[in-house]
Motif scaffolding. Structure first.
Motif, PDB file in Angstrom:
ATOM      1  N   GLY A   1     -15.563 105.576  53.747  1.00 11.87           N
ATOM      2  CA  GLY A   1     -16.451 105.051  54.771  1.00 11.87           C
ATOM      3  C   GLY A   1     -17.895 104.910  54.365  1.00 11.87           C
ATOM      4  N   PHE A   2     -18.162 104.961  53.058  1.00 10.81           N
ATOM      5  CA  PHE A   2     -19.537 104.819  52.596  1.00 10.81           C
ATOM      6  C   PHE A   2     -19.841 103.381  52.210  1.00 10.81           C
ATOM      7  CE2 PHE A   2     -18.861 109.341  51.788  1.00 10.81           C
ATOM      8  CZ  PHE A   2     -20.073 109.895  52.156  1.00 10.81           C
ATOM      9  N   ASP A   3     -21.002 102.914  52.607  1.00  9.92           N
ATOM     10  CA  ASP A   3     -21.593 101.709  52.044  1.00  9.92           C
ATOM     11  C   ASP A   3     -22.306 102.170  50.774  1.00  9.92           C
ATOM     12  OD1 ASP A   3     -22.790  99.289  51.514  1.00  9.92           O
ATOM     13  OD2 ASP A   3     -24.326  99.501  53.056  1.00  9.92           O
ATOM     14  N   VAL A   4     -21.836 101.712  49.614  1.00 17.20           N
ATOM     15  CA  VAL A   4     -22.297 102.257  48.337  1.00 17.20           C
ATOM     16  C   VAL A   4     -23.308 101.325  47.677  1.00 17.20           C
ATOM     17  CG1 VAL A   4     -21.614 103.094  46.062  1.00 17.20           C
ATOM     18  CG2 VAL A   4     -20.092 103.449  48.022  1.00 17.20           C
ATOM     19  N   ARG A   5     -24.418 101.886  47.289  1.00 20.79           N
ATOM     20  CA  ARG A   5     -25.428 101.166  46.513  1.00 20.79           C
ATOM     21  C   ARG A   5     -25.542 101.828  45.148  1.00 20.79           C
ATOM     22  NH1 ARG A   5     -31.643  99.773  48.460  1.00 20.79           N
ATOM     23  NH2 ARG A   5     -32.483  99.183  46.405  1.00 20.79           N
ATOM     24  N   VAL A   6     -25.530 101.041  44.079  1.00 18.60           N
ATOM     25  CA  VAL A   6     -25.612 101.564  42.721  1.00 18.60           C
ATOM     26  C   VAL A   6     -26.938 101.154  42.101  1.00 18.60           C
ATOM     27  CG1 VAL A   6     -24.578 101.572  40.417  1.00 18.60           C
ATOM     28  CG2 VAL A   6     -23.102 101.453  42.449  1.00 18.60           C
ATOM     29  N   GLU A   7     -27.639 102.130  41.536  1.00 20.02           N
ATOM     30  CA  GLU A   7     -28.923 101.880  40.883  1.00 20.02           C
ATOM     31  C   GLU A   7     -28.878 102.421  39.459  1.00 20.02           C
ATOM     32  OE1 GLU A   7     -31.718 100.325  41.840  1.00 20.02           O
ATOM     33  OE2 GLU A   7     -30.950  99.766  43.834  1.00 20.02           O
ATOM     34  N   GLU A   8     -29.476 101.663  38.535  1.00 18.21           N
ATOM     35  CA  GLU A   8     -29.500 102.066  37.132  1.00 18.21           C
ATOM     36  C   GLU A   8     -30.805 102.776  36.765  1.00 18.21           C
ATOM     37  OE1 GLU A   8     -26.668 101.463  35.645  1.00 18.21           O
ATOM     38  OE2 GLU A   8     -25.869 100.049  37.140  1.00 18.21           O
ATOM     39  N   SER A   9     -31.642 103.050  37.747  1.00 15.86           N
ATOM     40  CA  SER A   9     -32.914 103.728  37.504  1.00 15.86           C
ATOM     41  C   SER A   9     -33.174 104.728  38.619  1.00 15.86           C
ATOM     42  CB  SER A   9     -34.063 102.724  37.453  1.00 15.86           C
ATOM     43  OG  SER A   9     -35.325 103.377  37.514  1.00 15.86           O
ATOM     44  N   ASN A  10     -33.702 105.896  38.247  1.00 21.00           N
ATOM     45  CA  ASN A  10     -34.007 106.895  39.280  1.00 21.00           C
ATOM     46  C   ASN A  10     -35.295 106.579  40.039  1.00 21.00           C
ATOM     47  OD1 ASN A  10     -36.139 107.796  37.583  1.00 21.00           O
ATOM     48  ND2 ASN A  10     -34.838 109.366  36.647  1.00 21.00           N
ATOM     49  N   GLU A  11     -35.965 105.503  39.708  1.00 23.95           N
ATOM     50  CA  GLU A  11     -37.162 105.134  40.456  1.00 23.95           C
ATOM     51  C   GLU A  11     -36.847 104.785  41.906  1.00 23.95           C
ATOM     52  OE1 GLU A  11     -40.513 105.232  39.965  1.00 23.95           O
ATOM     53  OE2 GLU A  11     -39.909 106.436  38.239  1.00 23.95           O
ATOM     54  N   ILE A  12     -35.577 104.524  42.210  1.00 21.24           N
ATOM     55  CA  ILE A  12     -35.188 104.276  43.592  1.00 21.24           C
ATOM     56  C   ILE A  12     -35.509 105.475  44.476  1.00 21.24           C
ATOM     57  CG2 ILE A  12     -32.831 105.116  43.282  1.00 21.24           C
ATOM     58  CD1 ILE A  12     -33.979 102.138  45.475  1.00 21.24           C
TER      59      ILE A  12
END
Length: 236
Positions: free
Chosen positions: A33-44
């Motif tokens: 039930g998660f809407d998943v966002r993937v980021e390649e940088s921890n600056e998010i």
């Protein structure tokens, strides 16, 4: 319809396969039930709006660095209730130069003792040992590890420096070997949780490669750990 948001942050040392290992769990998160966002940088982490809307952070960033602003955003989010979960060096060996991050996680990779010198081929398997993950009394009852018996792995065995604010669900013991300098067995946490402000932190030290995370015991622990850490799991 999804009602939870997960942020997967990956990168750092490629030897821990941050893309392949996180991809392994994306279908589980979506099915849960998660809407998943993937980021390649921890600056998010420095984006306050994104972090406030995130229920679960899954981090796989070994070593690397984190900016002052990004760490402040991560810590504030966890304190406010965002869950933080991960495995192996992607969470327990991140941002070595940031002592406040180590304080947040509660345990830090120190080493992984190797095989006998004469048995080392000169690649990553130099540090592969057969060892046991032993459930603690708490672990036998906790929702993350309940029903899982002690089990064995052949992979890196993490030696972890830690404090007593963590709740240890499983341990592993490093034996005395004639080629090592310590003089008695040393027990390290292998799976632990940590309460931090309104948030929860989950760490499993197995997870060097995809095949380790595919072990049924390890995979079950990681999947349950992510759900346990998630803010929505505690408020639904």
């Amino acid at each position: 319809m999804t009602d939870r948001r997960a942020l997967v942050v990956r990168g750092g040392w490629e030897g821990h396969h941050p893309v392949e290992t996180t991809e392994l769990f994306l279908p589980f998160l979506e099915k849960s039930g998660f809407d998943v966002r993937v980021e390649e940088s921890n600056e998010i982490y420095a984006d306050a709006e994104v972090m406030a809307a995130t229920d679960l952070i899954v981090q796989s960033v070994t070593m690397s660095e984190i900016s002052k602003e990004a760490f402040a955003g991560l810590r504030s989010a966890v304190e406010a209730g965002t869950g933080l979960a991960g495995w192996h060096g992607g969470i327990a060996d991140s941002y070595r130069a940031n002592s406040d991050y180590l304080h947040l996680i509660g345990g830090q990779f120190a080493t992984h003792p190797g095989r006998p010198p004469a048995e080392r081929p000169g690649d990553e398997t130099d540090n592969y040992l057969s060892y046991t993950v032993d459930m603690t009394e708490l672990g036998r009852e906790h929702e993350i590890t309940a029903g899982i018996s002690d089990f064995s792995l052949t992979t890196e065995q993490y030696w972890v420096l830690h404090d007593d604010l963590i709740d240890v669900l499983a341990t592993t013991t490093h034996p005395v070997q004639p080629y090592h300098p310590w003089h008695r067995p040393v027990t390290s946490p292998a799976v632990w949780t940590r309460q931090w402000g309104a948030g929860r932190v989950f760490v499993a030290t197995p997870g060097h490669s995809v095949d380790v995370l595919e072990d049924p015991n390890v995979r079950t622990i990681v999947e349950r750990g992510m759900l346990w850490a998630s803010r929505a799991a505690r408020t639904s």
